[in-house]
Design a protein around this motif. Structure first.
Motif, PDB file in Angstrom:
ATOM      1  N   LEU A 297       0.875  -1.063  -0.107  1.00 39.69           N
ATOM      2  CA  LEU A 297       0.087   0.008   0.072  1.00 39.69           C
ATOM      3  C   LEU A 297       0.896   1.255  -0.044  1.00 39.69           C
ATOM      4  CD1 LEU A 297      -2.668  -0.884   2.471  1.00 39.69           C
ATOM      5  CD2 LEU A 297      -2.937  -1.073  -0.141  1.00 39.69           C
ATOM      6  N   LEU A 298       1.946   1.241   0.419  1.00 40.76           N
ATOM      7  CA  LEU A 298       3.041   2.244   0.437  1.00 40.76           C
ATOM      8  C   LEU A 298       3.389   2.845  -0.886  1.00 40.76           C
ATOM      9  CD1 LEU A 298       5.573   1.143   3.292  1.00 40.76           C
ATOM     10  CD2 LEU A 298       3.971   3.122   3.265  1.00 40.76           C
ATOM     11  N   PHE A 299       3.161   1.947  -2.032  1.00 38.37           N
ATOM     12  CA  PHE A 299       3.615   2.451  -3.277  1.00 38.37           C
ATOM     13  C   PHE A 299       2.378   3.002  -4.106  1.00 38.37           C
ATOM     14  CE2 PHE A 299       6.273  -1.138  -2.256  1.00 38.37           C
ATOM     15  CZ  PHE A 299       7.419  -0.366  -2.668  1.00 38.37           C
ATOM     16  N   ILE A 300       1.045   2.934  -3.521  1.00 37.17           N
ATOM     17  CA  ILE A 300      -0.317   3.530  -4.074  1.00 37.17           C
ATOM     18  C   ILE A 300       0.292   5.110  -4.255  1.00 37.17           C
ATOM     19  CG2 ILE A 300      -2.685   4.089  -3.798  1.00 37.17           C
ATOM     20  CD1 ILE A 300      -2.875   1.185  -3.058  1.00 37.17           C
ATOM     21  N   PRO A 301       0.590   5.743  -3.128  1.00 37.68           N
ATOM     22  CA  PRO A 301       0.611   7.304  -3.344  1.00 37.68           C
ATOM     23  C   PRO A 301       1.632   7.773  -4.148  1.00 37.68           C
ATOM     24  CG  PRO A 301       0.749   6.529  -0.929  1.00 37.68           C
ATOM     25  CD  PRO A 301       0.969   5.337  -1.832  1.00 37.68           C
ATOM     26  N   ILE A 302       2.476   6.785  -4.785  1.00 38.15           N
ATOM     27  CA  ILE A 302       3.465   7.217  -6.042  1.00 38.15           C
ATOM     28  C   ILE A 302       2.717   6.687  -7.310  1.00 38.15           C
ATOM     29  CG2 ILE A 302       5.756   6.851  -7.060  1.00 38.15           C
ATOM     30  CD1 ILE A 302       5.771   8.628  -4.550  1.00 38.15           C
ATOM     31  N   LEU A 303       2.182   5.605  -7.150  1.00 35.62           N
ATOM     32  CA  LEU A 303       1.361   5.202  -8.528  1.00 35.62           C
ATOM     33  C   LEU A 303       0.267   6.300  -9.203  1.00 35.62           C
ATOM     34  CD1 LEU A 303       0.348   3.142 -10.422  1.00 35.62           C
ATOM     35  CD2 LEU A 303      -0.836   2.232  -9.079  1.00 35.62           C
ATOM     36  N   ILE A 304      -0.655   6.673  -8.257  1.00 29.14           N
ATOM     37  CA  ILE A 304      -1.665   7.259  -8.728  1.00 29.14           C
ATOM     38  C   ILE A 304      -1.161   8.844  -9.398  1.00 29.14           C
ATOM     39  CG2 ILE A 304      -3.797   8.598  -8.100  1.00 29.14           C
ATOM     40  CD1 ILE A 304      -3.769   5.449  -8.218  1.00 29.14           C
ATOM     41  N   PRO A 305      -0.388   9.485  -8.639  1.00 30.32           N
ATOM     42  CA  PRO A 305       0.145  10.796  -9.599  1.00 30.32           C
ATOM     43  C   PRO A 305       0.701  10.322 -10.935  1.00 30.32           C
ATOM     44  CG  PRO A 305       0.550  10.892  -7.131  1.00 30.32           C
ATOM     45  CD  PRO A 305      -0.031   9.423  -7.339  1.00 30.32           C
ATOM     46  N   LYS A 306       1.689   9.215 -10.953  1.00 32.44           N
ATOM     47  CA  LYS A 306       2.180   8.774 -12.402  1.00 32.44           C
ATOM     48  C   LYS A 306       1.262   8.525 -13.381  1.00 32.44           C
ATOM     49  CE  LYS A 306       6.814   7.582 -10.658  1.00 32.44           C
ATOM     50  NZ  LYS A 306       7.505   8.753 -11.346  1.00 32.44           N
ATOM     51  N   ILE A 307       0.119   8.009 -12.723  1.00 32.88           N
ATOM     52  CA  ILE A 307      -1.062   7.585 -13.680  1.00 32.88           C
ATOM     53  C   ILE A 307      -1.422   8.674 -14.487  1.00 32.88           C
ATOM     54  CG2 ILE A 307      -3.548   6.686 -13.785  1.00 32.88           C
ATOM     55  CD1 ILE A 307      -1.182   4.450 -13.624  1.00 32.88           C
ATOM     56  N   ILE A 308      -1.772   9.941 -13.485  1.00 36.42           N
ATOM     57  CA  ILE A 308      -2.361  11.186 -13.881  1.00 36.42           C
ATOM     58  C   ILE A 308      -1.089  11.708 -14.969  1.00 36.42           C
ATOM     59  CG2 ILE A 308      -2.886  13.300 -13.347  1.00 36.42           C
ATOM     60  CD1 ILE A 308      -3.864  12.069 -10.385  1.00 36.42           C
ATOM     61  N   LYS A 309       0.140  11.487 -14.412  1.00 40.40           N
ATOM     62  CA  LYS A 309       1.068  12.117 -15.450  1.00 40.40           C
ATOM     63  C   LYS A 309       1.092  11.569 -17.041  1.00 40.40           C
ATOM     64  CE  LYS A 309       6.272  12.286 -15.917  1.00 40.40           C
ATOM     65  NZ  LYS A 309       7.442  11.848 -15.312  1.00 40.40           N
ATOM     66  N   TYR A 310       0.842  10.242 -17.134  1.00 38.75           N
ATOM     67  CA  TYR A 310       0.628   9.710 -18.241  1.00 38.75           C
ATOM     68  C   TYR A 310      -0.612   9.412 -19.038  1.00 38.75           C
ATOM     69  CZ  TYR A 310       5.723   8.314 -17.221  1.00 38.75           C
ATOM     70  OH  TYR A 310       6.945   8.376 -16.842  1.00 38.75           O
ATOM     71  N   ARG A 311      -1.617  10.307 -18.321  1.00 36.69           N
ATOM     72  CA  ARG A 311      -3.109  10.435 -19.057  1.00 36.69           C
ATOM     73  C   ARG A 311      -2.935  10.464 -20.488  1.00 36.69           C
ATOM     74  NH1 ARG A 311      -2.176  15.105 -16.342  1.00 36.69           N
ATOM     75  NH2 ARG A 311      -1.949  17.127 -18.083  1.00 36.69           N
ATOM     76  N   LYS A 312      -4.192  10.060 -20.814  1.00 34.69           N
ATOM     77  CA  LYS A 312      -4.305  10.076 -22.418  1.00 34.69           C
ATOM     78  C   LYS A 312      -4.625  11.612 -22.817  1.00 34.69           C
ATOM     79  CE  LYS A 312      -6.376   5.450 -22.559  1.00 34.69           C
ATOM     80  NZ  LYS A 312      -7.719   4.572 -22.663  1.00 34.69           N
ATOM     81  N   ASP A 313      -4.440  11.750 -24.013  1.00 39.33           N
ATOM     82  CA  ASP A 313      -4.706  13.286 -24.473  1.00 39.33           C
ATOM     83  C   ASP A 313      -6.350  13.449 -24.232  1.00 39.33           C
ATOM     84  OD1 ASP A 313      -1.984  13.606 -25.136  1.00 39.33           O
ATOM     85  OD2 ASP A 313      -2.524  12.973 -27.254  1.00 39.33           O
ATOM     86  N   GLY A 314      -6.710  14.503 -23.761  1.00 37.41           N
ATOM     87  CA  GLY A 314      -8.046  15.025 -23.613  1.00 37.41           C
ATOM     88  C   GLY A 314      -8.618  14.699 -22.360  1.00 37.41           C
TER      89      GLY A 314
END
Length: 356
Positions: A297-314
């Protein structure tokens, strides 16, 4: 409760100033996270033994170890690393609050540095750490808190392809808390590539684990005599909330990002989330599963921001809205549980040591 309010308010204030600076994109993962962990470290260092359900026992251990010989230390049948650690600290101080300060620094520093280096959205990382990661455990479970900090070091070894050092680090973590042996899964989780094509088979595996969790759990703990003796009884905990939340995060992590943009590190973090769901499938029948899941669970605070960083266009507006929904909703949930929850680890309200 004031320290808990400050734990949110000060980082939010810091972030609001930080986000307005010209160098925001370069600095956002430094100041806010550092301010938060500084406050959190001070809170852990200055807490009373009443702030954490297990602290009175840990104080007894610390007081007793000062009169134990090294032979007695090494005769401890489990988690000898923690007893050795206590013995070494006893040569420096016999003050339990100083000991708590040392433990706070040791367990939080690796997480602090990792978050500071890797986070792509500092405030969101802080919010997720307090509400999704095992925030409460740091107040109560000293052995596992240290093991979680060492677990972050194990992950860094995996990333740097230091396999021998990785194994040594995991064994060190397990010397503090036996459950840390599950960190060995970090190595394969880093190297496999689970994409959208895997969604259906992965989902089926999760459903099978959930359906047969009692049988699988009993089989797995049979490999540890200590765990088999202590945790062989199956009890319905009703702990489905975290499982549902992790599934939502997993759906978010597959729908939002552009797979072509994602780097290996982000994919590996998403793999950890999927594995975390598998572990959490056992939580409804035993609290041990939740504790085993703390490392991941300690890795989720890093994962979610990275998912947002690599979001699809639009998807910029959608992700921006989701961030603020998470922030507001999770802060609300945190304080609702603080005032009306069961408070199993007895960390509310915050009690400083001078109140004893």
């Amino acid at each position: 409760m004031i320290p808990y309010y400050l734990l949110f308010i000060i980082p939010i204030f810091t972030y609001s100033i930080e986000s307005r600076t010209v160098t925001y994109q370069k600095k956002t993962k430094n100041i806010t996270i550092s301010v938060f962990f500084l406050i959190f470290t001070v809170m852990l260092a200055l807490r009373s033994i009443e702030c954490g359900v297990d602290l009175s026992n840990y104080k007894s251990y610390f007081n007793s170890v000062q009169n134990m010989s090294w032979q007695e230390i090494f005769n401890q049948d489990v988690e000898t690393g923690y007893w050795v650690f206590q013995k070494l600290i006893s040569y420096i101080t016999n003050d339990f609050n100083v000991f708590l300060t040392i433990v706070a620094i040791i367990c939080l520093l690796p997480i602090w540095i990792y978050y500071k280096t890797e986070s792509d959205f500092s405030l969101l990382t802080v919010i997720l750490f307090i509400t999704v990661a095992p925030f409460s455990m740091f107040f109560s479970g000293l052995r596992q808190s240290i093991a979680m900090g060492v677990g972050i070091l194990a992950w860094l070894c995996v990333k740097r392809k230091k396999i021998i050092l990785f194994i040594i680090t995991v064994l060190l973590a397990a010397a503090f808390h036996q459950s840390a042996i599950i960190l060995l899964f970090l190595f394969p989780l880093y190297h496999i590539r689970i994409t959208k094509n895997w969604i259906i088979p992965v989902a089926l595996v999760m459903l099978l684990i959930l359906a047969f969790n009692e049988q699988i759990f009993s089989f797995l703990i049979s490999f540890s005599e200590r765990y088999d003796e202590r945790y062989n009884s199956i009890t319905q905990t009703g702990a489905f909330g975290t499982l549902a939340l992790l599934v939502i995060f997993a759906v978010y992590s597959f729908l939002i990002p552009d797979e072509q943009k994602m780097d290996k590190n982000t994919i590996a973090l998403r793999n950890i989330l999927l594995f975390s769901i598998c572990v959490q499938c056992f939580a409804p029948i035993h609290s041990l599963a939740m504790r085993m899941n703390y490392y991941f669970l300690l890795f989720i605070p890093i994962l979610i921001p990275k998912i947002i960083k690599y979001r699809k266009d639009g998807l910029l507006k959608l992700t921006n809205v989701s961030v603020w929904i998470i922030t507001v909703a999770f802060i609300g949930i945190f304080f609702y549980k603080a005032y009306f929850g069961e408070d199993i680890l007895q960390i509310f309200p915050y009690v400083p040591y001078w109140s004893n």
